[in-house]
Write an enzyme that holds these catalytic residues in place. Sequence first.
Site: not given
Ligand code: AGP
Length: 596
Positions: A592
């Site tokens: 995540k």
């Molecule tokens: C979203 O579906 C992804 N898992 C990934 O691109 C994510 O948005 C990105 O790693 C940023 O995460 P954050 O918003 O927690 O910083």
Amino acid sequence: MGGIFGFICKKQRRVSDIIQGLKRLIYRGYNGTGIMFLDANGELKVVKQPVKVDEFKLDQDYFANIAVGHTRYASRGWPTYENTHPLLDCNSKIGVVADGLIYDYEIIRDDLKSKGHKFVSTTDVEVIPHLLEKNSVFDTANMLKGLFAFVALFSKKNVIYAVQMDQPLVIGINDKEECYYVSSDIQSLNNFAEEALIVPDFTLVEISLDGIKAVNIYTGEQVELREKKRVKPFPGGEKAGFPHYMLKEIYEVPDALISTSLSLMDKYLRLSSMILYGAKNIYIIGNGTSLHAGMLASYYLLQNGLNANVISAAEFPYYALNNVTTGTVIVAISQSGETSDVIRSVKLAKQRGAVIVGVTNYVGSRLALESNVYLPIAAGPEMAVPATKTFTSTILALLELSYYVGLNTNKRTQSDISSLNENVKALSKSLKEIMPRLEKSAEEIAEKIYTWGDFYVASSGIMYPLALEGALKLKEASGVHAEGFQMGELMHGPLTLATKGLPIIFIRPVEDEAQELYYKVLENSKQKGANLIAIESYDDRQKGEEGLLRLSVIKTVKDLMPISVAVALQMLAYKIGVKRNMPIDTPPALVKAVIY
Ligand code: AGP
């Protein structure tokens, strides 16, 4: 990365209680689960298995005063029994669970091996229990380079040692039950503790039944844990009857929008908008889905009279940082508030005098703490790795911010803000109503297309970031390759592949000026033999658009259409993932919050 959850309580309690906390941390890793505790004789006991928390089983109903568990993301070393945390010292008297990365572990491991220490895993973390055989926790933390948090237990010692080296840790307090908790995040503490202390960077905390002692890792000076947050309920329980978190979280979009709208306080929107209005230059940074929300924000800001540069937080330090001076404002977006790229860029920009406007779902996150002012998106916990409701709520927060900017630039009036809020309420209501129908239509389309591969997703204007986001969701949730394009750009090369029956998802743009292009490109792609899927509102359908699969979305005001479309794309990606039997909530090799 990994998730840590533990307790120390005056009265003995079920060790299996830890599992509940770990389940809420699976977004941090799911390649192995382990628990350590001190048994009735004060001896360290470890149960671990290279499985997800859901599949983890304790061989009996243990009780203890002190126990710590871990859910692992396998970044260094395969998901094997040996590599599952806790990792132990040579005599199995010291157990360690950790989150993050230790950069220089190979040198330390070789040195320890040469001194006779026996290593059984290929993880970086195993150096910690071995170092602890001869060194204090304080000295051990000082010997390691990296971004990590670890928790150590020692046989016969009723103390939890927790080290925060730029990776999050919180301490929950439950006075009534006379328990302290340690966890990687605050949301996991729901039903365990009412309040939590946020452990600052570079701190060693000793938690015993006599209280909490904290010192700075570098200076050894005592640290007062001042940042206290209330633990919020974990809405809807776990999966609440849904087969996946992702589906549950898509269904939560309408309520999350209302919650975002209510939590965005007028005074903070005013303050943030004035900061932006007075800025010498503005950078919007984020990664993945948050970057896509940031792209939308730049369109919204432009409509309201401000120019902002959007850059991936991963790229920001390489070429934008030099332009950062006093007067620069950084709008940093991260739903988790923990993503390394964002935190790193924010810290660097602050050193050069920038003001940070943070946008995050987690009030206790490092982004919230590093921001001069932050906008809470308040979407509630999001467990599935593919972001859904946090994306739509982030879009809303940024749209509101842009309207407040419009008050400064005289592009908006207070009544525009009121009607935006009314439109949000109406959209939330309609989304709630159509959700089961949308699910059904997405399922029908998925049934027809789930065997297709290599998708193009295309749109124009403010919908272009949605094309990128749709492609990202197809990769993460459906497990298919997909690319997002600006519609006109399809004509400049990419359509060469269209003769092979290439699937293209067209998102109808909202701008009047882009409608002609939409029909042209649609027609052109059809002529070339592409398989077309159109995402558009029922009202926008035109006669003569035959031979397309269609997913209908709710028609709302132009600025809110990206939210309506986002839900449809998320649902379609989800349903394709289900048909393809993908591990939707935990896509391979992803976590995540990306920390490195
Ligand atoms: C979203 O579906 C992804 N898992 C990934 O691109 C994510 O948005 C990105 O790693 C940023 O995460 P954050 O918003 O927690 O910083």
